[in-house]
Design a protein around this motif. Structure first.
Motif, PDB file in Angstrom:
ATOM      1  N   SER A 368       0.851  -1.189   0.000  1.00 22.93           N
ATOM      2  CA  SER A 368       0.000   0.000   0.000  1.00 22.93           C
ATOM      3  C   SER A 368       0.887   1.239   0.000  1.00 22.93           C
ATOM      4  CB  SER A 368      -0.929   0.017   1.225  1.00 22.93           C
ATOM      5  OG  SER A 368      -0.170   0.055   2.424  1.00 22.93           O
ATOM      6  N   GLN A 369       0.369   2.342  -0.515  1.00 24.60           N
ATOM      7  CA  GLN A 369       1.154   3.556  -0.661  1.00 24.60           C
ATOM      8  C   GLN A 369       1.252   4.374   0.622  1.00 24.60           C
ATOM      9  OE1 GLN A 369      -0.559   5.717  -3.942  1.00 24.60           O
ATOM     10  NE2 GLN A 369       0.278   4.329  -5.484  1.00 24.60           N
ATOM     11  N   ASN A 370       0.424   4.059   1.623  1.00 27.36           N
ATOM     12  CA  ASN A 370       0.364   4.896   2.830  1.00 27.36           C
ATOM     13  C   ASN A 370       1.254   4.389   3.960  1.00 27.36           C
ATOM     14  OD1 ASN A 370      -1.040   2.584   3.563  1.00 27.36           O
ATOM     15  ND2 ASN A 370      -2.630   3.691   4.685  1.00 27.36           N
ATOM     16  N   SER A 371       2.167   3.472   3.658  1.00 29.52           N
ATOM     17  CA  SER A 371       2.973   2.803   4.684  1.00 29.52           C
ATOM     18  C   SER A 371       4.449   3.120   4.515  1.00 29.52           C
ATOM     19  CB  SER A 371       2.758   1.284   4.581  1.00 29.52           C
ATOM     20  OG  SER A 371       3.798   0.579   5.216  1.00 29.52           O
ATOM     21  N   ALA A 372       5.101   3.537   5.599  1.00 29.91           N
ATOM     22  CA  ALA A 372       6.545   3.787   5.556  1.00 29.91           C
ATOM     23  C   ALA A 372       7.302   2.518   5.178  1.00 29.91           C
ATOM     24  CB  ALA A 372       7.023   4.306   6.907  1.00 29.91           C
ATOM     25  N   TYR A 373       6.907   1.402   5.769  1.00 28.97           N
ATOM     26  CA  TYR A 373       7.559   0.134   5.436  1.00 28.97           C
ATOM     27  C   TYR A 373       7.532  -0.092   3.936  1.00 28.97           C
ATOM     28  CZ  TYR A 373       8.133  -4.934   4.866  1.00 28.97           C
ATOM     29  OH  TYR A 373       8.539  -6.180   4.438  1.00 28.97           O
ATOM     30  N   TRP A 374       6.362   0.105   3.308  1.00 28.22           N
ATOM     31  CA  TRP A 374       6.221  -0.225   1.897  1.00 28.22           C
ATOM     32  C   TRP A 374       6.902   0.795   0.979  1.00 28.22           C
ATOM     33  CZ3 TRP A 374       5.803  -4.687   0.065  1.00 28.22           C
ATOM     34  CH2 TRP A 374       5.040  -5.681   0.685  1.00 28.22           C
ATOM     35  N   VAL A 375       7.065   2.027   1.431  1.00 30.32           N
ATOM     36  CA  VAL A 375       7.822   2.998   0.635  1.00 30.32           C
ATOM     37  C   VAL A 375       9.265   2.531   0.489  1.00 30.32           C
ATOM     38  CG1 VAL A 375       8.790   5.337   0.604  1.00 30.32           C
ATOM     39  CG2 VAL A 375       6.373   4.993   1.159  1.00 30.32           C
ATOM     40  N   PHE A 376       9.873   2.136   1.605  1.00 26.71           N
ATOM     41  CA  PHE A 376      11.261   1.668   1.564  1.00 26.71           C
ATOM     42  C   PHE A 376      11.365   0.305   0.877  1.00 26.71           C
ATOM     43  CE2 PHE A 376      11.375   4.655   5.171  1.00 26.71           C
ATOM     44  CZ  PHE A 376      12.385   5.495   4.719  1.00 26.71           C
ATOM     45  N   LYS A 377      10.376  -0.550   1.100  1.00 23.03           N
ATOM     46  CA  LYS A 377      10.406  -1.886   0.489  1.00 23.03           C
ATOM     47  C   LYS A 377      10.241  -1.797  -1.030  1.00 23.03           C
ATOM     48  CE  LYS A 377      10.825  -6.285   1.206  1.00 23.03           C
ATOM     49  NZ  LYS A 377      11.997  -6.861   1.890  1.00 23.03           N
ATOM     50  N   LEU A 378       9.452  -0.839  -1.499  1.00 24.21           N
ATOM     51  CA  LEU A 378       9.308  -0.656  -2.936  1.00 24.21           C
ATOM     52  C   LEU A 378      10.639  -0.262  -3.558  1.00 24.21           C
ATOM     53  CD1 LEU A 378       7.685  -0.457  -5.534  1.00 24.21           C
ATOM     54  CD2 LEU A 378       6.983   1.858  -4.855  1.00 24.21           C
ATOM     55  N   ALA A 379      11.377   0.617  -2.894  1.00 26.53           N
ATOM     56  CA  ALA A 379      12.696   0.996  -3.400  1.00 26.53           C
ATOM     57  C   ALA A 379      13.599  -0.227  -3.503  1.00 26.53           C
ATOM     58  CB  ALA A 379      13.323   2.057  -2.503  1.00 26.53           C
ATOM     59  N   SER A 380      13.573  -1.080  -2.496  1.00 23.35           N
ATOM     60  CA  SER A 380      14.372  -2.318  -2.529  1.00 23.35           C
ATOM     61  C   SER A 380      14.003  -3.178  -3.724  1.00 23.35           C
ATOM     62  CB  SER A 380      14.142  -3.133  -1.249  1.00 23.35           C
ATOM     63  OG  SER A 380      14.591  -2.454  -0.110  1.00 23.35           O
ATOM     64  N   THR A 381      12.718  -3.364  -3.923  1.00 22.04           N
ATOM     65  CA  THR A 381      12.241  -4.228  -5.003  1.00 22.04           C
ATOM     66  C   THR A 381      12.667  -3.694  -6.370  1.00 22.04           C
ATOM     67  OG1 THR A 381      10.331  -4.820  -3.631  1.00 22.04           O
ATOM     68  CG2 THR A 381      10.187  -5.314  -5.986  1.00 22.04           C
ATOM     69  N   LEU A 382      12.588  -2.386  -6.542  1.00 26.06           N
ATOM     70  CA  LEU A 382      12.957  -1.783  -7.825  1.00 26.06           C
ATOM     71  C   LEU A 382      14.465  -1.850  -8.066  1.00 26.06           C
ATOM     72  CD1 LEU A 382      10.584   1.313  -7.651  1.00 26.06           C
ATOM     73  CD2 LEU A 382      10.340  -0.666  -9.169  1.00 26.06           C
ATOM     74  N   VAL A 383      15.243  -1.584  -7.032  1.00 28.87           N
ATOM     75  CA  VAL A 383      16.703  -1.647  -7.176  1.00 28.87           C
ATOM     76  C   VAL A 383      17.148  -3.078  -7.430  1.00 28.87           C
ATOM     77  CG1 VAL A 383      18.911  -1.337  -5.965  1.00 28.87           C
ATOM     78  CG2 VAL A 383      17.155   0.436  -5.833  1.00 28.87           C
ATOM     79  N   ASP A 384      16.470  -4.040  -6.815  1.00 29.13           N
ATOM     80  CA  ASP A 384      16.856  -5.450  -6.961  1.00 29.13           C
ATOM     81  C   ASP A 384      16.749  -5.951  -8.396  1.00 29.13           C
ATOM     82  OD1 ASP A 384      17.538  -5.772  -4.340  1.00 29.13           O
ATOM     83  OD2 ASP A 384      15.666  -6.720  -3.729  1.00 29.13           O
ATOM     84  N   ARG A 385      16.000  -5.265  -9.229  1.00 27.39           N
ATOM     85  CA  ARG A 385      15.899  -5.703 -10.631  1.00 27.39           C
ATOM     86  C   ARG A 385      17.262  -5.648 -11.322  1.00 27.39           C
ATOM     87  NH1 ARG A 385      10.996  -3.532 -14.095  1.00 27.39           N
ATOM     88  NH2 ARG A 385      11.728  -5.299 -15.348  1.00 27.39           N
ATOM     89  N   ASP A 386      18.075  -4.686 -10.916  1.00 27.28           N
ATOM     90  CA  ASP A 386      19.434  -4.597 -11.457  1.00 27.28           C
ATOM     91  C   ASP A 386      20.222  -3.636 -10.576  1.00 27.28           C
ATOM     92  OD1 ASP A 386      21.814  -4.290 -12.848  1.00 27.28           O
ATOM     93  OD2 ASP A 386      20.845  -4.289 -14.824  1.00 27.28           O
ATOM     94  N   TRP A 387      20.834  -4.193  -9.515  1.00 27.14           N
ATOM     95  CA  TRP A 387      21.544  -3.361  -8.540  1.00 27.14           C
ATOM     96  C   TRP A 387      22.675  -2.581  -9.211  1.00 27.14           C
ATOM     97  CZ3 TRP A 387      20.965  -4.554  -2.903  1.00 27.14           C
ATOM     98  CH2 TRP A 387      21.636  -3.625  -2.095  1.00 27.14           C
ATOM     99  N   SER A 388      23.357  -3.212 -10.161  1.00 23.20           N
ATOM    100  CA  SER A 388      24.468  -2.523 -10.818  1.00 23.20           C
ATOM    101  C   SER A 388      23.996  -1.316 -11.612  1.00 23.20           C
ATOM    102  CB  SER A 388      25.205  -3.504 -11.745  1.00 23.20           C
ATOM    103  OG  SER A 388      24.355  -3.946 -12.792  1.00 23.20           O
ATOM    104  N   LYS A 389      22.758  -1.357 -12.079  1.00 26.95           N
ATOM    105  CA  LYS A 389      22.209  -0.273 -12.894  1.00 26.95           C
ATOM    106  C   LYS A 389      21.555   0.809 -12.048  1.00 26.95           C
ATOM    107  CE  LYS A 389      19.315   0.351 -17.013  1.00 26.95           C
ATOM    108  NZ  LYS A 389      18.487  -0.371 -18.026  1.00 26.95           N
ATOM    109  N   TYR A 390      20.892   0.413 -10.945  1.00 25.44           N
ATOM    110  CA  TYR A 390      20.109   1.362 -10.166  1.00 25.44           C
ATOM    111  C   TYR A 390      20.680   1.637  -8.770  1.00 25.44           C
ATOM    112  CZ  TYR A 390      16.799   0.216 -13.850  1.00 25.44           C
ATOM    113  OH  TYR A 390      16.218   0.011 -15.071  1.00 25.44           O
ATOM    114  N   GLY A 391      21.770   0.962  -8.446  1.00 22.67           N
ATOM    115  CA  GLY A 391      22.356   1.141  -7.119  1.00 22.67           C
ATOM    116  C   GLY A 391      22.834   2.557  -6.842  1.00 22.67           C
ATOM    117  N   THR A 392      23.316   3.243  -7.869  1.00 27.16           N
ATOM    118  CA  THR A 392      23.789   4.619  -7.675  1.00 27.16           C
ATOM    119  C   THR A 392      22.633   5.545  -7.322  1.00 27.16           C
ATOM    120  OG1 THR A 392      25.627   4.282  -9.206  1.00 27.16           O
ATOM    121  CG2 THR A 392      24.996   6.550  -8.760  1.00 27.16           C
ATOM    122  N   ASP A 393      21.490   5.365  -7.954  1.00 24.96           N
ATOM    123  CA  ASP A 393      20.306   6.161  -7.617  1.00 24.96           C
ATOM    124  C   ASP A 393      19.923   5.942  -6.154  1.00 24.96           C
ATOM    125  OD1 ASP A 393      19.904   7.290 -10.181  1.00 24.96           O
ATOM    126  OD2 ASP A 393      18.941   5.443 -10.863  1.00 24.96           O
TER     127      ASP A 393
END
Length: 469
Positions: A368-393
């Motif tokens: 859900s969008q209203n949760s601090a946990y899920w805001v940070f977890k979404l970032a993890s999930t997106l970066v995990d798709r390609d850490w070498s590509k998105y890790g700098t962001d």
């Protein structure tokens, strides 16, 4: 379908006041259980409760509690269906507690004094029945120890306690027996799912232990009487899985904080406590809790290693939250990183707050969008798709958030030092907590928007011959 959380496979750190840069005592732990299992932040008020009674929802453990309940911070589960699992916090008497570091006792010990899984105390109950009722770290050890001896324990666990003067690590090694060691002021400890305390000095104030533990050991022929009493050797395990799952995490923690000592990551002889090569900051402790073997051959974020996992990292996808509890005189900091520590931000909350920042009160098992946990977890999930590509962001967002929230904390510390009115001090604390939370969440929401936008170009359905088609 909702499923029971079970035990946490965590990593812990404890730091004595003379080993720290600021003279603070610090204890911290990653709470590792499931990849999608939100935590909340809570500020529990001081209460007088007549007929105060606790009954577990996880097993049949129950206990009568003191009428007076001190105020304390905590990080409960999103649901109490399987138990509260408050896990960590700091109370109004400046005592911190973190529970638990799951461990394993050997078959010899369990045969003589098995865990009472039906009625013994479990991880989910420990903070709830101990932290609101103690005024020192030693009192915390004694209170939990008395509960274990009277009611039994349901599992082997390590429990962290601290006040402004002392850090203590307590280990439950059988159904009714436990020990605790005061971390030397000039030292630290890193613990990873093993019974870790070694030689016990029964004549020292730096150790506490269950009644009759020596008689229990000697009468059951679990250890010779003529050599030093080594709790790790008597009660602990030496499995092959330890060499891949546990000891390497202790090794990397000690490598980071004491790089002058060269050790083997698969050694069973790593010491429980060590002196650091330099005074340790809160950020040093956080770097241990967020470590995934970066700059070593074992880093799973390196594409070369992703299919060849050698050692279990400290920072893993199953981390629900990571906390560092810092105490220094009147100063208290409940550092909290929601989700995976290496992909999140530690926010230095004031534990004496009375209003939880809104998004830290929400979040269920489904995103859900209203949760601090899920805001940070979404970032993890997106970066995990390609850490070498998105890790700098990710690193840039973390750096920005760290700088801004620490500056906010510093500014409010200065304001609080000048304010004498208790009501206004609480108002300032609540304002600071809200401002720090909002600042970090805004930065990570912006990061998430950037990552989603960038990843629209990662589709396998790309086909381009003519730029106009």
């Amino acid at each position: 379908m909702e499923t029971k959380v079970g035990r946490s496979s965590c990593t812990s750190i404890l730091i004595g006041k003379k080993a720290s840069l600021s003279g603070s005592v610090m204890i911290g732990r990653n709470e590792d259980a499931k990849t999608a299992w939100p935590k909340h932040l809570a500020f529990n008020k001081h209460e007088i409760i007549q007929e105060n009674h606790f009954k577990s929802k996880d097993n049949k453990f129950e206990i009568n509690l003191p009428n007076e309940k001190f105020a304390y911070s905590s990080t409960p589960e999103w649901t109490d269906k399987y138990g509260v699992f408050e896990e960590d916090g700091i109370n109004e008497h400046h005592v911190a507690m973190s529970a638990t570091e799951s461990a394993y006792a050997n078959d010899r010990v369990q045969a003589a004094d098995p865990f009472d899984t039906e009625k013994g105390i479990l991880e989910e109950a420990m903070v709830t029945v101990v932290l609101p009722y103690i005024k020192t770290a030693r009192e915390g050890v004694a209170r939990l120890g008395d509960i274990v001896e009277k009611y039994g324990a349901a599992e082997a666990d390590g429990i962290l306690f601290a006040d402004s003067n002392e850090a203590w690590y307590m280990e439950i090694g059988s159904g009714h027996h436990w020990v605790a060691e005061r971390i030397p002021d000039d030292s630290y400890a890193v613990v990873a799912n093993q019974l870790a305390i070694q030689e016990i000095d029964f004549d020292s104030d730096n150790f506490m232990y269950s009644k009759g533990i020596r008689d229990f050991v000697y009468n059951n022929k679990l250890w010779p009487e003529n050599i030093p009493f080594n709790f790790r050797e008597i009660f602990g395990t030496h499995d092959d899985s330890d060499l891949h799952y546990n000891t390497p995490r202790v090794w990397i923690g000690q490598k980071l904080l004491t790089p002058s000592v060269v050790q083997n990551p698969q050694s069973f002889d790593l010491p429980f406590t060590r002196k650091p090569d330099h005074p340790l900051s809160a950020q040093d402790a956080q770097s241990v809790l967020s470590n995934h073997y970066q700059n070593t051959p074992y880093d799973l974020t390196n594409q070369k290693n992703k299919d060849n996992a050698t050692f279990r990292p400290i920072s893993v996808a199953t981390t629900q939250e990571s906390h560092l509890l810092e105490l220094n005189g009147e100063k208290m900091i409940h550092w909290l990183a929601m989700g995976v520590a290496s992909q999140s931000v530690y926010i230095p909350f004031y534990p004496q707050g009375t209003k939880v920042p809104t998004m830290y009160k929400y979040g269920k098992e489904t995103y859900s969008q209203n949760s601090a946990y899920w805001v940070f977890k979404l970032a993890s999930t997106l970066v995990d798709r390609d850490w070498s590509k998105y890790g700098t962001d990710l690193a840039n967002a973390q750096s920005e958030a760290n700088q801004k929230v620490n500056r906010i904390r510093y500014e409010f510390d200065q304001k609080l030092a000048k304010e004498t009115d208790d009501k206004q001090r609480i108002n300032l604390v609540n304002e600071a907590n809200n401002k720090m939370a909002k600042t970090a969440l805004d930065i990570f929401r912006e990061l998430n928007a950037k990552l989603i936008t960038k990843q629209t170009a990662d589709s396998p359905l790309r086909f381009q011959m003519d730029p106009n088609l």
